[in-house]
Design a protein around this motif. Structure first.
Motif, PDB file in Angstrom:
ATOM      1  N   LYS A  21     -73.586 -17.149  22.647  1.00  0.00           N
ATOM      2  CA  LYS A  21     -75.042 -17.163  22.413  1.00  0.00           C
ATOM      3  C   LYS A  21     -75.789 -16.730  23.667  1.00  0.00           C
ATOM      4  CE  LYS A  21     -75.544 -18.597  18.185  1.00  0.00           C
ATOM      5  NZ  LYS A  21     -76.386 -18.086  17.125  1.00  0.00           N
ATOM      6  N   LYS A  22     -75.037 -16.280  24.670  1.00  0.00           N
ATOM      7  CA  LYS A  22     -75.595 -15.795  25.939  1.00  0.00           C
ATOM      8  C   LYS A  22     -76.455 -16.849  26.639  1.00  0.00           C
ATOM      9  CE  LYS A  22     -75.181 -10.922  25.223  1.00  0.00           C
ATOM     10  NZ  LYS A  22     -74.446 -10.997  23.964  1.00  0.00           N
ATOM     11  N   CYS A  23     -75.949 -18.094  26.615  1.00  0.00           N
ATOM     12  CA  CYS A  23     -76.619 -19.193  27.289  1.00  0.00           C
ATOM     13  C   CYS A  23     -75.985 -19.305  28.687  1.00  0.00           C
ATOM     14  CB  CYS A  23     -76.380 -20.448  26.454  1.00  0.00           C
ATOM     15  SG  CYS A  23     -76.791 -21.991  27.204  1.00  0.00           S
ATOM     16  N   ASP A  24     -76.764 -19.688  29.698  1.00  0.00           N
ATOM     17  CA  ASP A  24     -76.197 -19.848  31.047  1.00  0.00           C
ATOM     18  C   ASP A  24     -75.372 -21.122  31.086  1.00  0.00           C
ATOM     19  OD1 ASP A  24     -77.461 -17.602  32.063  1.00  0.00           O
ATOM     20  OD2 ASP A  24     -79.314 -18.733  32.401  1.00  0.00           O
ATOM     21  N   ILE A  25     -74.147 -21.036  30.570  1.00  0.00           N
ATOM     22  CA  ILE A  25     -73.384 -22.273  30.399  1.00  0.00           C
ATOM     23  C   ILE A  25     -73.146 -23.012  31.715  1.00  0.00           C
ATOM     24  CG2 ILE A  25     -72.291 -21.840  28.175  1.00  0.00           C
ATOM     25  CD1 ILE A  25     -69.885 -20.736  29.625  1.00  0.00           C
ATOM     26  N   ILE A  30     -74.403 -27.808  35.012  1.00  0.00           N
ATOM     27  CA  ILE A  30     -74.866 -28.452  36.245  1.00  0.00           C
ATOM     28  C   ILE A  30     -76.117 -29.289  35.970  1.00  0.00           C
ATOM     29  CG2 ILE A  30     -75.724 -28.038  38.598  1.00  0.00           C
ATOM     30  CD1 ILE A  30     -72.818 -27.276  38.316  1.00  0.00           C
ATOM     31  N   ALA A  31     -77.058 -28.719  35.207  1.00  0.00           N
ATOM     32  CA  ALA A  31     -78.293 -29.451  34.918  1.00  0.00           C
ATOM     33  C   ALA A  31     -77.992 -30.725  34.130  1.00  0.00           C
ATOM     34  CB  ALA A  31     -79.264 -28.554  34.147  1.00  0.00           C
ATOM     35  N   ALA A  33     -75.137 -32.398  33.998  1.00  0.00           N
ATOM     36  CA  ALA A  33     -74.409 -33.353  34.836  1.00  0.00           C
ATOM     37  C   ALA A  33     -75.375 -34.071  35.775  1.00  0.00           C
ATOM     38  CB  ALA A  33     -73.325 -32.633  35.627  1.00  0.00           C
ATOM     39  N   PHE A  34     -76.361 -33.315  36.271  1.00  0.00           N
ATOM     40  CA  PHE A  34     -77.343 -33.926  37.173  1.00  0.00           C
ATOM     41  C   PHE A  34     -78.167 -34.985  36.426  1.00  0.00           C
ATOM     42  CE2 PHE A  34     -81.303 -33.869  39.732  1.00  0.00           C
ATOM     43  CZ  PHE A  34     -80.735 -34.306  40.912  1.00  0.00           C
ATOM     44  N   ASP A  35     -78.585 -34.641  35.198  1.00  0.00           N
ATOM     45  CA  ASP A  35     -79.307 -35.628  34.386  1.00  0.00           C
ATOM     46  C   ASP A  35     -78.430 -36.841  34.119  1.00  0.00           C
ATOM     47  OD1 ASP A  35     -81.601 -34.187  34.232  1.00  0.00           O
ATOM     48  OD2 ASP A  35     -81.137 -33.258  32.290  1.00  0.00           O
ATOM     49  N   GLY A  36     -77.160 -36.578  33.822  1.00  0.00           N
ATOM     50  CA  GLY A  36     -76.224 -37.666  33.567  1.00  0.00           C
ATOM     51  C   GLY A  36     -76.115 -38.597  34.756  1.00  0.00           C
ATOM     52  N   LEU A  37     -76.070 -37.992  35.936  1.00  0.00           N
ATOM     53  CA  LEU A  37     -75.973 -38.772  37.169  1.00  0.00           C
ATOM     54  C   LEU A  37     -77.183 -39.687  37.328  1.00  0.00           C
ATOM     55  CD1 LEU A  37     -73.977 -38.924  39.523  1.00  0.00           C
ATOM     56  CD2 LEU A  37     -75.404 -37.314  40.749  1.00  0.00           C
TER      57      LEU A  37
ATOM     58  N   CYS B  50     -71.693 -35.444  30.219  1.00  0.00           N
ATOM     59  CA  CYS B  50     -73.120 -35.115  30.059  1.00  0.00           C
ATOM     60  C   CYS B  50     -73.343 -33.630  30.286  1.00  0.00           C
ATOM     61  CB  CYS B  50     -73.978 -35.913  31.047  1.00  0.00           C
ATOM     62  SG  CYS B  50     -74.148 -37.628  30.625  1.00  0.00           S
ATOM     63  N   GLY B  51     -72.625 -33.061  31.259  1.00  0.00           N
ATOM     64  CA  GLY B  51     -72.740 -31.633  31.544  1.00  0.00           C
ATOM     65  C   GLY B  51     -72.316 -30.794  30.352  1.00  0.00           C
TER      66      GLY B  51
END
Lengths: 162, 190
Positions: A21-25, A30-31, A33-37, B50-51
């Motif tokens: 889907k041409k998403c910046d996987i 990273i984003a 994982a950062f939210d998860g953190l 989450c990632g």
């Protein structure tokens, strides 16, 4: 065993879907994982508080003396705490793992109970108070009945898989 | 509620432990170390998950998944005429199934707000709200990642072996919850 293929399959599916889907996987990972953190950091004090309380309660031996002879002595408090506090149930689950091991019968059973039930009372209070519902009618009983059947199912399922 | 539970566990534990002559001071101190070793294993795995799940939610997969659930949810909640409410409900259920708890809650709160717009009797829960809550609290989670992470922290030989048994149990829980809800609704409608 089939269980071992589920996570790799889901991960492959998700990243392939994103890739085609041409998403910046990579950036999305990273984003996320950062939210998860951030989320995890928020709940660490609550987990610490519950591990402390559960440790004190379990190590005092009160429970084992109370349910002397029952092989499910550690499971009962987990069932009672589960609808109210997810962290308390998690702290209990870790106590079950610590005393019996995660691969023991009780460890297996407790894992499935944790997976099959939810913090029903907490979610109900959160959602209904957000729109100022005072009379929740039969909502609580249906929610708790669902949890009850989940626990019952866990007791049955564990005999087939363990 | 949480105050009472916390006080009960610590109060009873300390009094009973001291009474039995157990060194409760070291139990207190050791729980910090235990919490630390637990979190060291669990946190990275949960952050990792989450990632991955963020890719699912931002690539449109979550949206696709929730639109697949919509027709099914429409049948479960026949009284809902508000399309927006149904959108939020399906997003919430989809996020819960993927284990995106933190993404699910905002959708859930919005869904409740939309459902409340159809509510003629403010302050009293509607049938649809109750069905939604049952769906939410007994909802199927495909991968119980927190349990898996905790099993890893305790050196399980096979941390993921609980996935399929958990799926079966949680499916039975959802099914029976929805069935009871349906029976109550039918009985009330008569």
């Amino acid at each position: 065993m089939l269980n071992n293929y589920i996570i790799p399959f889901i991960v492959l599916f998700i990243i392939s879907y994103g890739f085609f889907k041409k998403c910046d996987i990579y950036d999305r990972f990273i984003a996320g994982a950062f939210d998860g953190l951030k989320i995890v950091l928020d709940i660490i004090p609550a987990i610490l508080a519950m591990i402390l309380a559960v440790n004190i309660f379990v190590d005092s031996g009160l429970l084992l003396d109370l349910f002397k002879g029952s092989k499910y002595a550690e499971i009962f408090p987990m069932i009672f705490l589960r609808p109210i506090s997810g962290n308390a149930a998690l702290a209990y689950l870790s106590q079950v793992y610590a005393t019996h091991g995660p691969d023991s019968f009780l460890g297996f059973l407790a894992s499935i109970i944790q997976g099959a039930t939810d913090t029903t009372i907490y979610v109900l209070a959160l959602y209904f108070s957000s729109i100022k519902i005072k009379n929740s009618r039969y909502a609580l009983w249906v929610g708790l009945a669902a949890d009850f059947f989940g626990i019952l199912a866990a007791f049955i399922v564990v005999h087939f898989f363990f | 509620m949480i105050n009472k539970i916390w006080f009960f566990l610590i109060g009873c534990g300390l009094i009973y432990g001291v009474f039995k002559g157990i060194d409760m001071g070291s139990v207190f101190l050791n729980s910090a170390g235990e919490a630390y070793s637990l979190l060291v294993t669990m946190v990275p795995l949960i952050v990792l998950w989450c990632g991955i799940m963020n890719i699912a939610s931002e690539s449109g997969l979550l949206h696709k998944f929730s639109s697949l659930l919509r027709p099914f949810l429409r049948k479960l909640m026949p009284s809902v005429k508000n399309d927006k409410a149904l959108d939020y409900v399906s997003s919430n259920v989809a996020a819960n199934m993927l284990g995106l708890g933190s993404a699910a809650t905002p959708f859930g709160l919005k869904a409740m707000k939309e459902l409340d717009k159809e509510n003629k009797n403010k302050g009293v829960a509607t049938d649809a709200m109750i069905t939604f809550l049952v769906l939410n609290t007994s909802g199927v989670t495909i991968i119980p990642m927190t349990v898996i992470a905790l099993r890893m922290a305790y050196q399980s030989i096979n941390p993921t072996c609980i996935i399929i048994p958990s799926l079966i149990a949680t499916f039975i829980s959802s099914f029976s919850g929805l069935l009871i809800d349906y029976c109550i609704r039918r009985k009330n409608a008569k």
